[in-house]
Design a protein around this motif. Structure first.
Motif, PDB file in Angstrom:
ATOM      1  N   PHE A 458      18.554 -15.622  34.466  1.00 56.62           N
ATOM      2  CA  PHE A 458      19.786 -15.781  35.227  1.00 56.62           C
ATOM      3  C   PHE A 458      20.284 -14.449  35.769  1.00 56.62           C
ATOM      4  O   PHE A 458      20.069 -13.398  35.173  1.00 56.62           O
ATOM      5  CB  PHE A 458      20.897 -16.372  34.341  1.00 56.62           C
ATOM      6  CG  PHE A 458      20.605 -17.738  33.813  1.00 56.62           C
ATOM      7  CD1 PHE A 458      20.939 -18.868  34.541  1.00 56.62           C
ATOM      8  CD2 PHE A 458      19.989 -17.917  32.581  1.00 56.62           C
ATOM      9  CE1 PHE A 458      20.673 -20.140  34.069  1.00 56.62           C
ATOM     10  CE2 PHE A 458      19.712 -19.177  32.093  1.00 56.62           C
ATOM     11  CZ  PHE A 458      20.053 -20.291  32.834  1.00 56.62           C
ATOM     12  N   GLN A 459      20.959 -14.532  36.904  1.00 58.60           N
ATOM     13  CA  GLN A 459      21.813 -13.448  37.366  1.00 58.60           C
ATOM     14  C   GLN A 459      23.240 -13.921  37.164  1.00 58.60           C
ATOM     15  O   GLN A 459      23.600 -15.036  37.552  1.00 58.60           O
ATOM     16  CB  GLN A 459      21.542 -13.120  38.830  1.00 58.60           C
ATOM     17  CG  GLN A 459      20.160 -12.533  39.050  1.00 58.60           C
ATOM     18  CD  GLN A 459      19.923 -12.130  40.495  1.00 58.60           C
ATOM     19  OE1 GLN A 459      20.720 -12.426  41.369  1.00 58.60           O
ATOM     20  NE2 GLN A 459      18.810 -11.471  40.757  1.00 58.60           N
ATOM     21  N   GLY A 460      24.081 -13.077  36.563  1.00 55.24           N
ATOM     22  CA  GLY A 460      25.396 -13.512  36.134  1.00 55.24           C
ATOM     23  C   GLY A 460      25.275 -14.165  34.773  1.00 55.24           C
ATOM     24  O   GLY A 460      24.189 -14.278  34.188  1.00 55.24           O
ATOM     25  N   GLY A 461      26.412 -14.573  34.218  1.00 58.37           N
ATOM     26  CA  GLY A 461      26.367 -15.198  32.898  1.00 58.37           C
ATOM     27  C   GLY A 461      25.955 -14.225  31.818  1.00 58.37           C
ATOM     28  O   GLY A 461      25.058 -14.493  31.018  1.00 58.37           O
ATOM     29  N   SER A 462      26.633 -13.072  31.770  1.00 58.50           N
ATOM     30  CA  SER A 462      26.255 -11.995  30.849  1.00 58.50           C
ATOM     31  C   SER A 462      26.337 -12.414  29.384  1.00 58.50           C
ATOM     32  O   SER A 462      25.674 -11.820  28.530  1.00 58.50           O
ATOM     33  CB  SER A 462      27.165 -10.780  31.068  1.00 58.50           C
ATOM     34  OG  SER A 462      27.119 -10.349  32.412  1.00 58.50           O
ATOM     35  N   PHE A 463      27.141 -13.421  29.080  1.00 57.59           N
ATOM     36  CA  PHE A 463      27.359 -13.797  27.680  1.00 57.59           C
ATOM     37  C   PHE A 463      26.719 -15.139  27.325  1.00 57.59           C
ATOM     38  O   PHE A 463      27.018 -15.717  26.285  1.00 57.59           O
ATOM     39  CB  PHE A 463      28.864 -13.834  27.390  1.00 57.59           C
ATOM     40  CG  PHE A 463      29.539 -12.503  27.586  1.00 57.59           C
ATOM     41  CD1 PHE A 463      29.600 -11.575  26.557  1.00 57.59           C
ATOM     42  CD2 PHE A 463      30.097 -12.168  28.818  1.00 57.59           C
ATOM     43  CE1 PHE A 463      30.208 -10.349  26.743  1.00 57.59           C
ATOM     44  CE2 PHE A 463      30.701 -10.939  29.011  1.00 57.59           C
ATOM     45  CZ  PHE A 463      30.762 -10.027  27.973  1.00 57.59           C
ATOM     46  N   LEU A 464      25.840 -15.633  28.211  1.00 57.63           N
ATOM     47  CA  LEU A 464      25.227 -16.935  27.954  1.00 57.63           C
ATOM     48  C   LEU A 464      24.416 -16.949  26.663  1.00 57.63           C
ATOM     49  O   LEU A 464      24.417 -17.950  25.933  1.00 57.63           O
ATOM     50  CB  LEU A 464      24.322 -17.333  29.128  1.00 57.63           C
ATOM     51  CG  LEU A 464      25.008 -17.752  30.430  1.00 57.63           C
ATOM     52  CD1 LEU A 464      23.966 -18.099  31.484  1.00 57.63           C
ATOM     53  CD2 LEU A 464      25.949 -18.926  30.205  1.00 57.63           C
ATOM     54  N   GLN A 465      23.725 -15.856  26.379  1.00 55.06           N
ATOM     55  CA  GLN A 465      22.900 -15.829  25.170  1.00 55.06           C
ATOM     56  C   GLN A 465      23.734 -15.906  23.902  1.00 55.06           C
ATOM     57  O   GLN A 465      23.234 -16.241  22.831  1.00 55.06           O
ATOM     58  CB  GLN A 465      22.033 -14.554  25.158  1.00 55.06           C
ATOM     59  CG  GLN A 465      21.006 -14.501  26.279  1.00 55.06           C
ATOM     60  CD  GLN A 465      20.117 -15.737  26.342  1.00 55.06           C
ATOM     61  OE1 GLN A 465      19.662 -16.219  25.303  1.00 55.06           O
ATOM     62  NE2 GLN A 465      19.874 -16.245  27.542  1.00 55.06           N
ATOM     63  N   ASN A 466      25.022 -15.585  24.026  1.00 55.23           N
ATOM     64  CA  ASN A 466      25.945 -15.717  22.896  1.00 55.23           C
ATOM     65  C   ASN A 466      26.688 -17.046  22.933  1.00 55.23           C
ATOM     66  O   ASN A 466      27.624 -17.265  22.151  1.00 55.23           O
ATOM     67  CB  ASN A 466      26.965 -14.567  22.913  1.00 55.23           C
ATOM     68  CG  ASN A 466      26.307 -13.217  22.755  1.00 55.23           C
ATOM     69  OD1 ASN A 466      25.333 -13.083  22.037  1.00 55.23           O
ATOM     70  ND2 ASN A 466      26.825 -12.220  23.457  1.00 55.23           N
ATOM     71  N   GLY A 467      26.285 -17.922  23.888  1.00 57.40           N
ATOM     72  CA  GLY A 467      26.913 -19.214  23.985  1.00 57.40           C
ATOM     73  C   GLY A 467      28.304 -19.182  24.581  1.00 57.40           C
ATOM     74  O   GLY A 467      29.105 -20.099  24.372  1.00 57.40           O
ATOM     75  N   LEU A 468      28.603 -18.131  25.369  1.00 56.13           N
ATOM     76  CA  LEU A 468      29.937 -17.957  25.934  1.00 56.13           C
ATOM     77  C   LEU A 468      29.886 -17.940  27.459  1.00 56.13           C
ATOM     78  O   LEU A 468      28.865 -17.605  28.074  1.00 56.13           O
ATOM     79  CB  LEU A 468      30.570 -16.650  25.440  1.00 56.13           C
ATOM     80  CG  LEU A 468      30.769 -16.498  23.931  1.00 56.13           C
ATOM     81  CD1 LEU A 468      31.276 -15.108  23.611  1.00 56.13           C
ATOM     82  CD2 LEU A 468      31.712 -17.560  23.399  1.00 56.13           C
ATOM     83  N   ILE A 469      31.004 -18.266  28.079  1.00 52.99           N
ATOM     84  CA  ILE A 469      31.135 -18.224  29.541  1.00 52.99           C
ATOM     85  C   ILE A 469      32.531 -17.689  29.862  1.00 52.99           C
ATOM     86  O   ILE A 469      33.490 -17.899  29.098  1.00 52.99           O
ATOM     87  CB  ILE A 469      30.923 -19.625  30.156  1.00 52.99           C
ATOM     88  CG1 ILE A 469      30.836 -19.546  31.680  1.00 52.99           C
ATOM     89  CG2 ILE A 469      31.990 -20.602  29.712  1.00 52.99           C
ATOM     90  CD1 ILE A 469      30.399 -20.846  32.327  1.00 52.99           C
ATOM     91  N   SER A 470      32.620 -17.002  30.989  1.00 54.58           N
ATOM     92  CA  SER A 470      33.899 -16.424  31.410  1.00 54.58           C
ATOM     93  C   SER A 470      34.639 -17.422  32.297  1.00 54.58           C
ATOM     94  O   SER A 470      34.078 -17.933  33.268  1.00 54.58           O
ATOM     95  CB  SER A 470      33.650 -15.114  32.163  1.00 54.58           C
ATOM     96  OG  SER A 470      34.871 -14.517  32.549  1.00 54.58           O
ATOM     97  N   VAL A 471      35.909 -17.688  31.957  1.00 55.69           N
ATOM     98  CA  VAL A 471      36.747 -18.591  32.762  1.00 55.69           C
ATOM     99  C   VAL A 471      38.070 -17.899  33.060  1.00 55.69           C
ATOM    100  O   VAL A 471      38.444 -16.920  32.412  1.00 55.69           O
ATOM    101  CB  VAL A 471      36.998 -19.932  32.037  1.00 55.69           C
ATOM    102  CG1 VAL A 471      35.697 -20.670  31.767  1.00 55.69           C
ATOM    103  CG2 VAL A 471      37.767 -19.719  30.740  1.00 55.69           C
ATOM    104  N   TYR A 472      38.773 -18.426  34.079  1.00 50.25           N
ATOM    105  CA  TYR A 472      40.056 -17.840  34.448  1.00 50.25           C
ATOM    106  C   TYR A 472      41.176 -18.362  33.543  1.00 50.25           C
ATOM    107  O   TYR A 472      41.190 -19.531  33.146  1.00 50.25           O
ATOM    108  CB  TYR A 472      40.393 -18.175  35.904  1.00 50.25           C
ATOM    109  CG  TYR A 472      39.646 -17.341  36.911  1.00 50.25           C
ATOM    110  CD1 TYR A 472      39.851 -15.964  36.986  1.00 50.25           C
ATOM    111  CD2 TYR A 472      38.721 -17.918  37.774  1.00 50.25           C
ATOM    112  CE1 TYR A 472      39.162 -15.182  37.899  1.00 50.25           C
ATOM    113  CE2 TYR A 472      38.040 -17.152  38.706  1.00 50.25           C
ATOM    114  CZ  TYR A 472      38.256 -15.791  38.760  1.00 50.25           C
ATOM    115  OH  TYR A 472      37.571 -15.015  39.659  1.00 50.25           O
ATOM    116  N   ARG A 473      42.125 -17.467  33.270  1.00 44.88           N
ATOM    117  CA  ARG A 473      43.371 -17.879  32.631  1.00 44.88           C
ATOM    118  C   ARG A 473      44.274 -18.409  33.740  1.00 44.88           C
ATOM    119  O   ARG A 473      44.729 -17.659  34.602  1.00 44.88           O
ATOM    120  CB  ARG A 473      44.053 -16.688  31.958  1.00 44.88           C
ATOM    121  CG  ARG A 473      43.275 -16.104  30.776  1.00 44.88           C
ATOM    122  CD  ARG A 473      44.044 -14.949  30.164  1.00 44.88           C
ATOM    123  NE  ARG A 473      43.310 -14.299  29.115  1.00 44.88           N
ATOM    124  CZ  ARG A 473      43.337 -14.662  27.824  1.00 44.88           C
ATOM    125  NH1 ARG A 473      44.112 -15.684  27.469  1.00 44.88           N
ATOM    126  NH2 ARG A 473      42.628 -14.027  26.926  1.00 44.88           N
TER     127      ARG A 473
END
Length: 475
Positions: A458-473
């Motif tokens: 993947f490009q992007g999704g830096s935390f996918l391997q930790n099972g996490l995703i970045s979302v907006y507040r």
């Protein structure tokens, strides 16, 4: 038609180097004199804007003549060399056609460079879901009916941006879509990265250039003998202001363009212009022979284009064993066979645009694939059909508003109905699975988990391997 046998920019570079010039100018390798090994010869052509070699950003000589030959071959209003890949062409065409807050209709399975262009222009994108092919398990093209519905909903759309063909070479009824958009005075911009050779004619699909698209971007390096990052941009008609196209190409392209890349674009145009019917027949004969060899191998299936609408230079093999497409690709690489891409089910191979009597290692390749799959038997495989959740959709948060929002990391499986703060792109093919500013659906998360488990990159999704995703507040 102009004399397509000329290669003006390449010839100008050869004439220049044959004068044994002494360099007191950039680049620093001094015509390869302080380079090593393989680079020595190619760097002899790596010049700069010297007398007789012209200037990409204000062409008057050899570059101008080379671009005019390109324009003549493709029969366009104007054609340009791109030295920063189709990426810069896609950025330029979006920026030239659209302004901030414009409503723009966009095929959802577009390349990331199109999405980046939308974000830079800060438009209001409306995404059109493509059809899903049940056998191939990939997204193909947008249906005419989807385009009609989108234009009914958004009659003031400033542009329609399409991808044709898809990465696997699938074509669709682009002509009807272009005609319908033009009836509503909507310019059609086409990322035809994988179709610069389509003007050869049958059995290749028709080119978007021939079908009247307003701007067409092509990666000459994908199927023609051009260097990586060598691409073309073509303009048809008067729906797009030519000055805006030129302005954005000058803004976005390097002010120190690569002469080897430009010369290779000149050579690629020359190669294509001399492609004859006997070359087509020879290519098809060699391709069909290769396909027949592949069909005899247990563990794979050679896919056929729906309605036979597709690029003969692409061959997709589907695993019919316990191996995923990624597994199969890895095993092929162990035998020295490097393919274009893999997905959970398929492996894509891109063939060369052979001319008559040119030899390629098809028989040896088939033998190596046979060796890879020795002892592997066919299994009954279940290819799930992706459900299209929404044919027409927009972003949950406009680009301008995203700049003021903060992000947080949450578990991937808890992110459904949240708004993604990152674009996540399986690469290749470089088609975003999840877009920044898009409300996350359960189907997207299921597909993302499946890709992670299959070994996709993947490009992007830096935390996918930790099972996490970045979302907006958002509150």
């Amino acid at each position: 038609m102009k004399n397509q046998q000329k290669i003006p920019l390449y010839q100008a570079l050869v004439e220049h180097i044959n004068k044994s010039p002494i360099s007191f100018h950039v680049p620093g390798h001094k015509y390869g004199t302080i380079a090593k090994d393989y680079f020595e010869q190619i760097l002899k052509l790596d010049a700069t804007e010297l007398s007789g070699l012209d200037d990409l950003h204000s062409p008057e000589g050899a570059i101008l003549e080379a671009e005019q030959l390109l324009q003549d071959l493709y029969q366009t209003r104007s054609s340009f060399f791109l030295i920063n890949g189709s990426t810069v062409g896609n950025l330029a065409m979006v920026m030239a056609a659209c302004s901030e807050n414009d409503c723009v209709l966009v095929q959802r399975n577009c390349h990331k460079s199109v999405v980046n262009g939308l974000q830079l222009a800060k438009v209001n994108p409306i995404f059109l879901e493509p059809e899903i092919d049940n056998e191939w398990k990939v997204a193909s093209g947008v249906h005419l009916q989807t385009v009609k519905e989108a234009i009914d909903l958004y009659p003031n759309a400033r542009a329609l941006i399409l991808t044709y063909p898809n990465y696997y070479g699938m074509a669709y009824d682009l002509e009807s879509i272009i005609n319908y958009a033009h009836i509503h005075n909507i310019p059609v911009l086409v990322d035809e990265a994988h179709g610069p050779h389509f003007i050869v004619g049958s059995p290749f699909p028709p080119s978007a250039v021939q079908l009247g698209a307003d701007i067409v971007v092509q990666s000459a390096h994908k199927t023609l003998p051009a260097m990586t990052m060598g691409s073309y941009l073509h303009v048809n008609g008067n729906r797009i202001e030519m000055d805006r196209v030129k302005d954005y190409l000058q803004i976005l392209q390097s002010s120190s363009p690569s002469y080897p890349i430009m010369a290779s674009l000149d050579i690629a145009r020359h190669y294509l212009s001399s492609y004859q019917q006997e070359d087509v027949l020879y290519l098809l004969k060699e391709r069909n022979r290769f396909k027949e060899l592949l069909k005899k191998i247990s563990g794979i299936k050679v896919l056929t284009y729906p309605n036979h609408l597709g690029d003969p230079l692409k061959i997709t093999i589907q695993s019919t064993s316990h191996l995923s497409g990624f597994d199969l690709q890895s095993k092929l690489e162990e035998q020295g066979i490097f393919t274009e891409l893999a997905d959970p089910y398929n492996v894509l191979m891109i063939l060369p645009l052979l001319k008559e009597n040119q030899i390629y290692t098809f028989e040896e390749t088939a033998g190596r694939i046979q060796k890879v799959l020795e002892g592997i038997t066919d299994n009954e495989i279940n290819i799930e059909t992706k459900k299209i959740e929404k044919k027409i959709s927009g972003l949950a948060i406009p680009y301008r508003k995203m700049e003021d929002l903060k992000e947080r990391k949450i578990p991937l499986l808890d992110s459904v109905d949240q708004v993604s703060a990152e674009t996540i792109i399986p690469y290749p093919p470089g088609i975003p699975l999840l877009l920044k500013g898009e409300r996350i659906t359960d189907g997207q998360i299921q597909n993302l988990v499946k890709l992670i488990e299959s070994g996709a990159r993947f490009q992007g999704g830096s935390f996918l391997q930790n099972g996490l995703i970045s979302v907006y507040r958002t509150s």
